[in-house]
Each structure stands twice: as structure tokens, then as C-alpha cells.
Motif scaffolding. Structure first.
Motif, PDB file in Angstrom:
ATOM      1  N   ILE A  41      20.178  63.526   2.311  1.00  0.00           N
ATOM      2  CA  ILE A  41      20.591  63.219   3.685  1.00  0.00           C
ATOM      3  C   ILE A  41      20.281  64.390   4.593  1.00  0.00           C
ATOM      4  CG2 ILE A  41      22.610  62.846   5.157  1.00  0.00           C
ATOM      5  CD1 ILE A  41      23.763  61.149   2.821  1.00  0.00           C
ATOM      6  N   GLU A  42      20.574  65.595   4.135  1.00  0.00           N
ATOM      7  CA  GLU A  42      20.300  66.795   4.938  1.00  0.00           C
ATOM      8  C   GLU A  42      18.805  66.933   5.210  1.00  0.00           C
ATOM      9  OE1 GLU A  42      21.066  70.130   7.155  1.00  0.00           O
ATOM     10  OE2 GLU A  42      22.579  68.823   6.257  1.00  0.00           O
ATOM     11  N   VAL A  43      17.984  66.679   4.200  1.00  0.00           N
ATOM     12  CA  VAL A  43      16.528  66.770   4.365  1.00  0.00           C
ATOM     13  C   VAL A  43      16.050  65.726   5.372  1.00  0.00           C
ATOM     14  CG1 VAL A  43      14.314  66.382   3.190  1.00  0.00           C
ATOM     15  CG2 VAL A  43      16.067  67.808   2.119  1.00  0.00           C
ATOM     16  N   GLU A  44      16.566  64.499   5.268  1.00  0.00           N
ATOM     17  CA  GLU A  44      16.171  63.454   6.210  1.00  0.00           C
ATOM     18  C   GLU A  44      16.580  63.806   7.633  1.00  0.00           C
ATOM     19  OE1 GLU A  44      17.891  59.848   4.725  1.00  0.00           O
ATOM     20  OE2 GLU A  44      16.533  59.758   3.014  1.00  0.00           O
ATOM     21  N   GLU A  45      17.784  64.353   7.795  1.00  0.00           N
ATOM     22  CA  GLU A  45      18.238  64.753   9.129  1.00  0.00           C
ATOM     23  C   GLU A  45      17.361  65.859   9.685  1.00  0.00           C
ATOM     24  OE1 GLU A  45      22.337  65.817   8.618  1.00  0.00           O
ATOM     25  OE2 GLU A  45      23.013  63.729   8.611  1.00  0.00           O
ATOM     26  N   GLN A  46      17.010  66.827   8.844  1.00  0.00           N
ATOM     27  CA  GLN A  46      16.162  67.933   9.287  1.00  0.00           C
ATOM     28  C   GLN A  46      14.779  67.432   9.684  1.00  0.00           C
ATOM     29  OE1 GLN A  46      17.289  71.117   9.655  1.00  0.00           O
ATOM     30  NE2 GLN A  46      15.366  71.506  10.676  1.00  0.00           N
ATOM     31  N   GLN A  47      14.226  66.498   8.908  1.00  0.00           N
ATOM     32  CA  GLN A  47      12.917  65.944   9.235  1.00  0.00           C
ATOM     33  C   GLN A  47      12.965  65.169  10.548  1.00  0.00           C
ATOM     34  OE1 GLN A  47      12.066  63.740   5.659  1.00  0.00           O
ATOM     35  NE2 GLN A  47      10.971  65.444   4.718  1.00  0.00           N
ATOM     36  N   ALA A  48      14.033  64.416  10.761  1.00  0.00           N
ATOM     37  CA  ALA A  48      14.174  63.672  12.019  1.00  0.00           C
ATOM     38  C   ALA A  48      14.291  64.636  13.192  1.00  0.00           C
ATOM     39  CB  ALA A  48      15.396  62.760  11.946  1.00  0.00           C
ATOM     40  N   GLU A  49      15.069  65.693  13.016  1.00  0.00           N
ATOM     41  CA  GLU A  49      15.228  66.690  14.083  1.00  0.00           C
ATOM     42  C   GLU A  49      13.903  67.377  14.384  1.00  0.00           C
ATOM     43  OE1 GLU A  49      17.541  70.900  14.553  1.00  0.00           O
ATOM     44  OE2 GLU A  49      18.690  69.242  13.702  1.00  0.00           O
ATOM     45  N   ASN A  50      13.172  67.726  13.342  1.00  0.00           N
ATOM     46  CA  ASN A  50      11.865  68.364  13.545  1.00  0.00           C
ATOM     47  C   ASN A  50      10.904  67.416  14.254  1.00  0.00           C
ATOM     48  OD1 ASN A  50      12.729  70.690  12.291  1.00  0.00           O
ATOM     49  ND2 ASN A  50      11.816  70.203  10.328  1.00  0.00           N
ATOM     50  N   GLY A  51      10.977  66.131  13.932  1.00  0.00           N
ATOM     51  CA  GLY A  51      10.129  65.147  14.603  1.00  0.00           C
ATOM     52  C   GLY A  51      10.448  65.061  16.080  1.00  0.00           C
ATOM     53  N   LEU A  52      11.723  65.103  16.421  1.00  0.00           N
ATOM     54  CA  LEU A  52      12.118  65.062  17.832  1.00  0.00           C
ATOM     55  C   LEU A  52      11.661  66.322  18.565  1.00  0.00           C
ATOM     56  CD1 LEU A  52      15.725  63.616  17.598  1.00  0.00           C
ATOM     57  CD2 LEU A  52      13.723  62.498  18.553  1.00  0.00           C
ATOM     58  N   ILE A  53      11.876  67.446  17.950  1.00  0.00           N
ATOM     59  CA  ILE A  53      11.485  68.718  18.576  1.00  0.00           C
ATOM     60  C   ILE A  53       9.981  68.745  18.804  1.00  0.00           C
ATOM     61  CG2 ILE A  53      11.293  71.201  18.151  1.00  0.00           C
ATOM     62  CD1 ILE A  53      14.042  70.999  16.739  1.00  0.00           C
ATOM     63  N   LYS A  54       9.235  68.189  17.862  1.00  0.00           N
ATOM     64  CA  LYS A  54       7.774  68.157  17.970  1.00  0.00           C
ATOM     65  C   LYS A  54       7.334  67.366  19.196  1.00  0.00           C
ATOM     66  CE  LYS A  54       3.925  66.164  15.433  1.00  0.00           C
ATOM     67  NZ  LYS A  54       3.557  65.455  14.210  1.00  0.00           N
ATOM     68  N   HIS A  55       8.088  66.345  19.573  1.00  0.00           N
ATOM     69  CA  HIS A  55       7.688  65.458  20.663  1.00  0.00           C
ATOM     70  C   HIS A  55       8.301  65.833  22.017  1.00  0.00           C
ATOM     71  CE1 HIS A  55       5.450  62.740  18.149  1.00  0.00           C
ATOM     72  NE2 HIS A  55       6.458  62.700  17.290  1.00  0.00           N
ATOM     73  N   VAL A  56       9.105  66.865  22.077  1.00  0.00           N
ATOM     74  CA  VAL A  56       9.741  67.256  23.340  1.00  0.00           C
ATOM     75  C   VAL A  56       8.716  67.538  24.436  1.00  0.00           C
ATOM     76  CG1 VAL A  56      11.108  69.087  24.459  1.00  0.00           C
ATOM     77  CG2 VAL A  56      11.936  68.004  22.369  1.00  0.00           C
ATOM     78  N   PRO A  57       7.663  68.308  24.184  1.00  0.00           N
ATOM     79  CA  PRO A  57       6.687  68.546  25.268  1.00  0.00           C
ATOM     80  C   PRO A  57       6.055  67.252  25.776  1.00  0.00           C
ATOM     81  CG  PRO A  57       6.338  70.106  23.481  1.00  0.00           C
ATOM     82  CD  PRO A  57       7.339  69.102  22.998  1.00  0.00           C
ATOM     83  N   GLU A  58       5.750  66.329  24.866  1.00  0.00           N
ATOM     84  CA  GLU A  58       5.170  65.056  25.283  1.00  0.00           C
ATOM     85  C   GLU A  58       6.164  64.264  26.131  1.00  0.00           C
ATOM     86  OE1 GLU A  58       4.045  63.077  21.683  1.00  0.00           O
ATOM     87  OE2 GLU A  58       2.775  64.732  21.043  1.00  0.00           O
ATOM     88  N   LEU A  59       7.427  64.273  25.737  1.00  0.00           N
ATOM     89  CA  LEU A  59       8.448  63.548  26.501  1.00  0.00           C
ATOM     90  C   LEU A  59       8.660  64.155  27.883  1.00  0.00           C
ATOM     91  CD1 LEU A  59      11.034  62.906  23.645  1.00  0.00           C
ATOM     92  CD2 LEU A  59       9.533  61.218  24.733  1.00  0.00           C
ATOM     93  N   LYS A  60       8.603  65.484  27.970  1.00  0.00           N
ATOM     94  CA  LYS A  60       8.720  66.146  29.278  1.00  0.00           C
ATOM     95  C   LYS A  60       7.556  65.750  30.176  1.00  0.00           C
ATOM     96  CE  LYS A  60      11.391  70.245  28.054  1.00  0.00           C
ATOM     97  NZ  LYS A  60      11.392  71.714  27.948  1.00  0.00           N
ATOM     98  N   GLN A  61       6.353  65.741  29.615  1.00  0.00           N
ATOM     99  CA  GLN A  61       5.172  65.362  30.387  1.00  0.00           C
ATOM    100  C   GLN A  61       5.269  63.912  30.832  1.00  0.00           C
ATOM    101  OE1 GLN A  61       2.599  67.395  31.430  1.00  0.00           O
ATOM    102  NE2 GLN A  61       2.151  65.612  32.694  1.00  0.00           N
ATOM    103  N   LEU A  62       5.710  63.041  29.964  1.00  0.00           N
ATOM    104  CA  LEU A  62       5.886  61.643  30.306  1.00  0.00           C
ATOM    105  C   LEU A  62       6.901  61.483  31.425  1.00  0.00           C
ATOM    106  CD1 LEU A  62       5.277  58.671  29.735  1.00  0.00           C
ATOM    107  CD2 LEU A  62       7.082  58.722  27.994  1.00  0.00           C
TER     108      LEU A  62
END
Length: 62
Positions: free
Chosen positions: A27-48
Motif C-alpha cells: 500500500i505504501e509503495v502504491e501511494e508513493q507511486q501515485a504521489e510521484n505520478g502527480l508530482i510528475k504532472h504538476v508542470p503540465e497541469l500548471k501550463q494547462l
């Protein structure tokens, strides 16, 4: 025979603890992967968001 029975009982009690720990780790690994995925897309979301704001302002001013 009593010693063997006790050993089996001890082992059977340890298995759920190990399973619980492994589930917690998964569960911790899945949460960390989800968080990393969100962080990865923050610049794209800001641009959007900026692009949407620009388009909205252009539409209002037209």
C-alpha cells in the motif's frame, strides 16, 4: 509431539503478521507511486491552467 504442535502454532501466528506487513508495504509503495505520478504532472497541469485562463480571457474580450 507437543513441541512440534507449538512450533506450528507459533509459525501460524507469525504468518498473518508478515502478510499484514507486506500488505502495508504494498500500500505504501502504491501511494508513493501515485504521489510521484502527480508530482510528475504538476508542470503540465500548471501550463494547462494558464492556457485555459488565456482562452477564457480571449473569449470574454472577443
Amino acid at each position: 509431539m507437543a513441541i512440534r504442535k507449538r512450533k506450528i502454532n507459533i509459525e501460524s501466528k507469525e504468518i498473518p503478521d508478515f502478510d499484514n506487513m507486506m500488505n502495508d508495504v504494498e500500500i505504501e509503495v502504491e501511494e508513493q507511486q501515485a504521489e510521484n505520478g502527480l508530482i510528475k504532472h504538476v508542470p503540465e497541469l500548471k501550463q494547462l491552467s494558464e492556457d485555459i485562463d488565456k482562452a477564457t480571457n480571449t473569449f470574454i474580450n472577443a
